[in-house]
Design a protein around this motif. Structure first.
Motif, PDB file in Angstrom:
ATOM      1  N   PRO A 118       0.786  -1.240   0.000  1.00  0.00           N
ATOM      2  CA  PRO A 118       0.000   0.000   0.000  1.00  0.00           C
ATOM      3  C   PRO A 118       0.814   1.285   0.000  1.00  0.00           C
ATOM      4  O   PRO A 118       0.333   2.312  -0.475  1.00  0.00           O
ATOM      5  N   VAL A 119       2.025   1.269   0.534  1.00  0.00           N
ATOM      6  CA  VAL A 119       2.797   2.505   0.668  1.00  0.00           C
ATOM      7  C   VAL A 119       4.207   2.309   0.134  1.00  0.00           C
ATOM      8  O   VAL A 119       4.686   1.187  -0.036  1.00  0.00           O
ATOM      9  N   HIS A 120       4.867   3.431  -0.136  1.00  0.00           N
ATOM     10  CA  HIS A 120       6.250   3.407  -0.571  1.00  0.00           C
ATOM     11  C   HIS A 120       7.170   3.381   0.634  1.00  0.00           C
ATOM     12  O   HIS A 120       7.006   4.149   1.585  1.00  0.00           O
ATOM     13  N   ARG A 246       6.262   1.268  -5.246  1.00  0.00           N
ATOM     14  CA  ARG A 246       5.921   0.432  -4.099  1.00  0.00           C
ATOM     15  C   ARG A 246       6.495  -0.964  -4.272  1.00  0.00           C
ATOM     16  O   ARG A 246       6.795  -1.390  -5.376  1.00  0.00           O
ATOM     17  N   ILE A 263       7.707  -1.835   5.762  1.00  0.00           N
ATOM     18  CA  ILE A 263       6.329  -1.497   5.409  1.00  0.00           C
ATOM     19  C   ILE A 263       5.524  -1.149   6.659  1.00  0.00           C
ATOM     20  O   ILE A 263       4.765  -0.174   6.698  1.00  0.00           O
ATOM     21  N   SER A 286      -2.299   2.300   7.486  1.00  0.00           N
ATOM     22  CA  SER A 286      -3.235   3.006   6.622  1.00  0.00           C
ATOM     23  C   SER A 286      -2.473   3.865   5.621  1.00  0.00           C
ATOM     24  O   SER A 286      -1.517   4.557   5.992  1.00  0.00           O
ATOM     25  N   THR A 287      -2.900   3.825   4.367  1.00  0.00           N
ATOM     26  CA  THR A 287      -2.270   4.633   3.337  1.00  0.00           C
ATOM     27  C   THR A 287      -2.625   6.101   3.537  1.00  0.00           C
ATOM     28  O   THR A 287      -3.786   6.438   3.791  1.00  0.00           O
ATOM     29  N   ASP A 288      -1.631   6.963   3.423  1.00  0.00           N
ATOM     30  CA  ASP A 288      -1.856   8.383   3.645  1.00  0.00           C
ATOM     31  C   ASP A 288      -2.629   8.997   2.481  1.00  0.00           C
ATOM     32  O   ASP A 288      -2.687   8.460   1.370  1.00  0.00           O
ATOM     33  N   THR A 291      -0.749   9.640  -0.936  1.00  0.00           N
ATOM     34  CA  THR A 291      -0.568   8.461  -1.786  1.00  0.00           C
ATOM     35  C   THR A 291      -1.874   8.064  -2.459  1.00  0.00           C
ATOM     36  O   THR A 291      -1.894   7.702  -3.636  1.00  0.00           O
ATOM     37  N   ARG A 295      -2.698   7.891  -6.595  1.00  0.00           N
ATOM     38  CA  ARG A 295      -3.205   6.685  -7.255  1.00  0.00           C
ATOM     39  C   ARG A 295      -4.596   6.887  -7.850  1.00  0.00           C
ATOM     40  O   ARG A 295      -5.170   5.963  -8.405  1.00  0.00           O
ATOM     41  N   HIS A 305      -6.892   2.426   1.590  1.00  0.00           N
ATOM     42  CA  HIS A 305      -6.143   1.177   1.478  1.00  0.00           C
ATOM     43  C   HIS A 305      -5.497   0.926   2.828  1.00  0.00           C
ATOM     44  O   HIS A 305      -4.622   1.673   3.269  1.00  0.00           O
ATOM     45  N   HIS A 325      -8.780  -2.462  -0.053  1.00  0.00           N
ATOM     46  CA  HIS A 325      -8.787  -1.138  -0.667  1.00  0.00           C
ATOM     47  C   HIS A 325     -10.093  -0.903  -1.395  1.00  0.00           C
ATOM     48  O   HIS A 325     -10.717  -1.831  -1.927  1.00  0.00           O
TER      49      HIS A 325
END
Length: 463
Positions: A118-120, A246, A263, A286-288, A291, A295, A305, A325
């Motif tokens: 979900p995140v970088h 990612r 991660i 949790s995806t910020d 981000t 997407r 996500h 997601h």
């Protein structure tokens, strides 16, 4: 041979003969010496070695990895160029007249083939220092759990010493059921085990990876050179992923402890739960908003996500990972919006040490795709399953270089929006779309084709 061959060229020949790096390293000293002598030979009179194919060979009926036609070209032009040549090969076509099976296979490969985290994150960045001062208890507890996880996986020093890794495994995928508002359809062939296949995964610190997966006569490639994530499918060709770079989600399934810890470095501990008889701590990531915005594009909006990691209290290892997601697709005609929710739940089993690093050698995933909107009769739910096993793992393979992760030259210009890929099946019947808005307009027809990928939105979504 006309020029000196390096170790990696020799390794490729070993793969062509059915040996992975781990097996090659375990050969007897006499055989290894003979092999090294053959590759050190710089003049005439040396025996030309067999051609190579690194990865699943679709020409074979069972999907086994084996020799292929790309090896000679790889020896002449380098492995990076060879990989691009392999990507350019036309994949084997699925048998004519099997439209439903073909759509199921696309859906399986799309969602479970090469989903992204979900995140970088970058493993080159140090993990947060374990501290309880001025730190919320949920965050400090998560950091403590991750420290225990790294220790149980082999220790941070050993994990950080891994420059690259190779993994080869088997998979079996099946779509088990499809549910609409008034009907539940179960796959009669699900009990037969589904579609068998194989995959090969190469990784290189800090952020480069390449995976090739072949199932049921179709092959999916995906990779990252640290700056760009790309994907190649038989039905869509090569294209870039939307959003930030990612990591591959499959690497989190017990294959790369350092990436997994990185991660979850921004996660919070939200409680405990028993999973398959194991008492586990639960970490939530949790995806910020930034981000999610990156997407999203046009009328397709990535709403959320989240990912949950379940770490065993007894062993400290990751035994279960689940992410979900949700994407909102607004009709360009002003109609009701449609929502797609994808949930991937993976269980990791059979942890065994490989060179001191604990690797999960088997596991399974259950995926649920849920489409819903304002009208209840339009709701649909699809369930898929995957089981996998790891056959070979090797770390610090000599000769692996950045050239191995060069993206293909035929990537379509610009990033393809995750949700836009849903409509490929509709567009392919009438030729290329005239522009971006045509892709958006076709979204309402997405349910028929069910092309999916990347564990993202649904159906052909790079997430």
């Amino acid at each position: 041979m006309e020029r000196r061959q390096g170790f990696f060229a020799a390794l490729r020949e070993e793969v062509a003969r059915g040996l992975s790096p781990a097996r090659a390293q375990r050969k007897s000293e006499a055989a290894a010496a003979d092999l090294a002598a053959a590759f050190r030979f710089a003049g005439g009179g040396g025996e030309m070695l067999a051609p190579l194919m690194e990865g699943p060979d679709l020409e074979s009926s069972d999907g086994e990895c084996g020799g292929g036609r790309g090896g000679a070209r790889g020896r002449k032009e380098g492995w990076g160029h060879w990989v691009r040549g392999q990507l350019a090969r036309a994949p084997s076509a699925v048998a004519a007249g099997a439209g439903a099976a073909r759509n199921d296979l696309r859906m399986l490969l799309g969602v479970m083939g090469a989903p992204l985290a979900p995140v970088h994150v970058c493993t080159a960045e140090p993990l947060p220092h374990l501290s309880v001062k001025d730190t919320p208890i949920e965050t400090s507890s998560a950091h403590y759990i991750l420290q225990q996880y790294l220790a149980a996986s082999g220790g941070h020093r050993l994990l950080a010493s891994v420059r690259n890794a190779y993994t080869m495994g088997k998979v079996r995928m099946v779509a088990t059921e499809h549910e609409t508002a008034g009907r539940l359809t179960k796959n009669r062939n699900a009990g037969r085990g589904g579609e068998p296949g194989r995959f090969v995964l190469w990784q290189m610190a800090p952020e480069m990876w390449y995976i090739e997966l072949a199932v049921g006569g179709s092959k999916v490639h995906a990779g990252c050179n640290g700056k760009l994530v790309w994907r190649h499918t038989p039905w869509l060709g090569a294209h870039a992923a939307k959003g930030p770079v990612r990591q591959l989600r499959r690497a989190l399934q017990g294959l790369d402890p350092l990436v997994t810890a990185s991660i979850f470095a921004g996660a919070r501990c939200i409680g405990e739960k028993k999973v398959n008889g194991e008492d586990c701590f639960i970490l939530k990531l949790s995806t910020d908003a930034e981000t999610l915005k990156a997407r999203s594009e046009g009328l397709a909006e990535m709403i959320r996500h989240v990912m949950f990691g379940y770490f065993s209290q007894r062993t400290g290892l990751l035994v279960h990972i689940e992410d979900s997601h949700l994407t909102r697709i607004q009709s360009n005609t002003g109609g009701d919006a449609v929502y797609w929710e994808t949930t991937i739940s993976s269980f990791m089993e059979d942890y065994r040490p490989v060179d001191g690093i604990m690797i999960a050698h088997s596991g399974r995933s259950v995926v649920t795709l849920f489409r819903f909107g304002e009208v209840a009769m339009s709701h649909t739910k699809t369930r898929m399953e995957e089981v996998w096993s790891i056959e070979e793992v090797a770390f610090n393979v000599p000769g692996l270089s950045m050239d191995c992760f060069i993206p293909p030259t035929d990537i379509k210009s610009g990033s393809v929006d995750e949700t836009m890929e849903i409509t490929h099946g509709e567009r392919s019947r009438v030729g290329p779309p005239p522009g971006h808005r045509a892709k958006v307009a076709a979204l309402e027809k997405a349910e028929e084709d069910k092309v999916a990928w990347g564990g993202g939105t649904v159906l052909e979504n790079h997430n």
